[in-house]
Design a protein around this motif. Structure first.
Motif: not given
Length: 223
Positions: A118-127
């Motif tokens: 619920f609070d992972h690194p932003r660069d994991w989005a669509n990553g």
């Protein structure tokens, strides 16, 4: 796990859920294992067989392709993805679980990290080209289940895939169970989250008595 141990475990889970801490109990299970991966009662210590079947049917042709394992536990599935040529990130909310993975696989190429779904690194989005989720959603209560599903779906890159393995149930059944299996409308949330269903299997595992499961493959369109 005997009935006394299970009762104690469920009481611990409920205590955390009652204070709106849906996964705070996880690390205690790994701590209680005291460095022995075989003492983690939910760990199969082998990769998910449906994951292996999918990987063999869809060979990875690029060393640049990335994969992530959600709630990686003691690392079997992450290592299988690495063995099939993916650049793998594997995360768990439990620091003790991640320490066990690093001790178990000291020469691993997998990037094992402590992270919160619920609070992972932003660069994991669509990553990630491949996202593997096994049995995380089913241990969460209430609204956290949908939040987890949407967070997992959001990690899939355009053209990438999500592979989802979980216990399953018929709608309206086992409402008070823990873990609470997913029913078909709930797992269809991956479609509502923008992914396209490519394969869907309902199967019984080899426990006695057998437990019904879903294994599903979803794809994120490139357009």
């Amino acid at each position: 796990m005997d009935e006394s141990a299970r009762s104690k475990f469920l009481s611990m889970v409920k205590a955390h859920q009652d204070r709106d801490d849906p996964s705070g109990w996880c690390d205690q299970v790994y701590q209680d294992a005291d460095g022995d991966v075989s003492a983690v009662f939910w760990a199969d210590l082998v990769p998910n067989p449906y994951l292996i079947t999918w990987l063999e049917a869809h060979p990875n042709t690029s060393p640049q392709r990335t994969a992530i394992t959600v709630g990686c536990g003691v690392g079997d599935d992450a290592e299988a993805l690495s063995a099939h040529g993916y650049q793998v990130t594997a995360f768990d909310i439990s620091p003790t679980a991640i320490a066990l993975c690093r001790k178990r696989y000291p020469d691993s190429r997998v990037n094992y990290v402590v992270a919160d779904l619920f609070d992972h690194p932003r660069d994991w989005a669509n990553g990630f080209d491949l996202v593997f989720e096994c049995n995380t959603i089913q241990v969460l209560p209430g609204e956290y289940r949908l939040r987890a599903l949407n967070a997992i779906a959001a990690m899939v890159a355009p053209g990438g895939h999500a592979l989802i393995s979980c216990r399953s149930r018929n709608t309206g059944e086992k409402e008070d169970a823990f873990p609470l299996p997913l029913d078909r409308p709930e797992i269809d949330g991956f479609i509502r989250a923008g992914l396209c269903e490519q394969a869907f299997v309902i199967y019984d595992d080899d426990q006695a008595p057998p437990v019904q499961h879903f294994f599903a493959c979803y794809n994120r369109p490139t357009k």
